[in-house]
Scaffold this motif. Structure first.
Motif, PDB file in Angstrom:
ATOM      1  N   SER A   1      -7.863   7.949  -9.566  1.00  0.00           N
ATOM      2  CA  SER A   1      -7.824   6.958 -10.636  1.00  0.00           C
ATOM      3  C   SER A   1      -9.043   6.051 -10.556  1.00  0.00           C
TER       4      SER A   1
ATOM      5  N   SER B   1       0.842  -1.193   0.000  1.00  0.00           N
ATOM      6  CA  SER B   1       0.000   0.000   0.000  1.00  0.00           C
ATOM      7  C   SER B   1       0.880   1.245   0.000  1.00  0.00           C
TER       8      SER B   1
ATOM      9  N   ASP C   1       0.745 -10.283  -7.394  1.00  0.00           N
ATOM     10  CA  ASP C   1       1.711 -10.817  -8.364  1.00  0.00           C
ATOM     11  C   ASP C   1       2.302  -9.708  -9.226  1.00  0.00           C
ATOM     12  N   ALA C   2       1.501  -8.717  -9.586  1.00  0.00           N
ATOM     13  CA  ALA C   2       2.010  -7.601 -10.389  1.00  0.00           C
ATOM     14  C   ALA C   2       3.050  -6.815  -9.598  1.00  0.00           C
ATOM     15  N   PHE C   3       2.798  -6.601  -8.301  1.00  0.00           N
ATOM     16  CA  PHE C   3       3.777  -5.903  -7.467  1.00  0.00           C
ATOM     17  C   PHE C   3       5.044  -6.733  -7.312  1.00  0.00           C
TER      18      PHE C   3
ATOM     19  N   ARG D   1      -8.876   3.140 -11.789  1.00  0.00           N
ATOM     20  CA  ARG D   1      -8.291   1.799 -11.860  1.00  0.00           C
ATOM     21  C   ARG D   1      -8.382   1.097 -10.516  1.00  0.00           C
ATOM     22  N   ALA D   2      -8.651  -0.172 -10.565  1.00  0.00           N
ATOM     23  CA  ALA D   2      -8.613  -0.992  -9.347  1.00  0.00           C
ATOM     24  C   ALA D   2      -7.151  -1.283  -9.009  1.00  0.00           C
ATOM     25  N   PRO D   3      -6.842  -1.547  -7.750  1.00  0.00           N
ATOM     26  CA  PRO D   3      -5.463  -1.915  -7.402  1.00  0.00           C
ATOM     27  C   PRO D   3      -5.020  -3.165  -8.154  1.00  0.00           C
ATOM     28  N   ASP D   4      -3.742  -3.225  -8.478  1.00  0.00           N
ATOM     29  CA  ASP D   4      -3.195  -4.391  -9.160  1.00  0.00           C
ATOM     30  C   ASP D   4      -3.017  -5.551  -8.190  1.00  0.00           C
ATOM     31  N   SER D   5      -2.821  -6.728  -8.751  1.00  0.00           N
ATOM     32  CA  SER D   5      -2.651  -7.936  -7.948  1.00  0.00           C
ATOM     33  C   SER D   5      -1.304  -7.939  -7.229  1.00  0.00           C
TER      34      SER D   5
ATOM     35  N   LYS E   1       6.292  -8.952  -9.398  1.00  0.00           N
ATOM     36  CA  LYS E   1       7.030  -8.937 -10.660  1.00  0.00           C
ATOM     37  C   LYS E   1       7.725  -7.585 -10.866  1.00  0.00           C
ATOM     38  N   MET E   2       7.026  -6.508 -10.592  1.00  0.00           N
ATOM     39  CA  MET E   2       7.618  -5.185 -10.770  1.00  0.00           C
ATOM     40  C   MET E   2       8.806  -5.009  -9.827  1.00  0.00           C
TER      41      MET E   2
END
Length: 138
Positions: free
Chosen positions: A114, A80, A122-124, A116-120, A126-127
């Motif tokens: 925004s 967060s 897994d996306a965090f 946009r919904a928060p990303d998963s 990977k980034m």
């Protein structure tokens, strides 16, 4: 690192504070060797302000945006964003500016506009793996 950055008078107290804060975070997240790689801590300054200056003492404020949390679906603290303003008091000591005190206050925090919904998580994860960041040094 703190021994180099801080005044002789303040380094011991800052180390105690940092150790207590780190222990509290580790305990609240259930952080252990098995999941330490899922911890994400990043920060970026949004702006700085020189609040006061004399040849012996200066006060600087830094407005920061921070990401902190665990990239794990079952985490008690998912990744967060936090907004914090740090106030740093510097003293001229040993022919250099040394950090004498650090304080912090929440915000100011911008409105989330925004759609946009928060990303998963897994996306965090990977980034965090794909983009280099300096390692946290405790």
């Amino acid at each position: 690192m703190l021994d180099t950055m801080m005044t002789r008078e303040s380094v011991s107290a800052q180390k105690r504070t940092d150790d207590q804060d780190a222990s509290r975070v580790v305990a609240s997240l259930g952080l252990g060797k098995e999941n330490a790689g899922r911890m994400i801590m990043r920060a970026a300054p949004m702006g700085t302000q020189l609040s006061s200056y004399s040849p012996a003492v200066a006060t600087v404020r830094i407005w920061m945006s921070e990401l902190v949390g665990m990239a794990s679906a079952d985490s008690p603290l998912p990744v967060s964003a936090n907004w914090t303003t740090y106030t740093l008091t510097l003293q001229w000591q040993r022919s250099d500016w040394k950090l004498a005190d650090i304080s912090q206050a929440s915000g100011p925090t911008p409105l989330q506009t925004s759609d946009r919904a928060p990303d998963s998580v897994d996306a965090f994860r990977k980034m965090d793996e794909d983009f280099n960041a300096p390692p946290y040094v405790g």
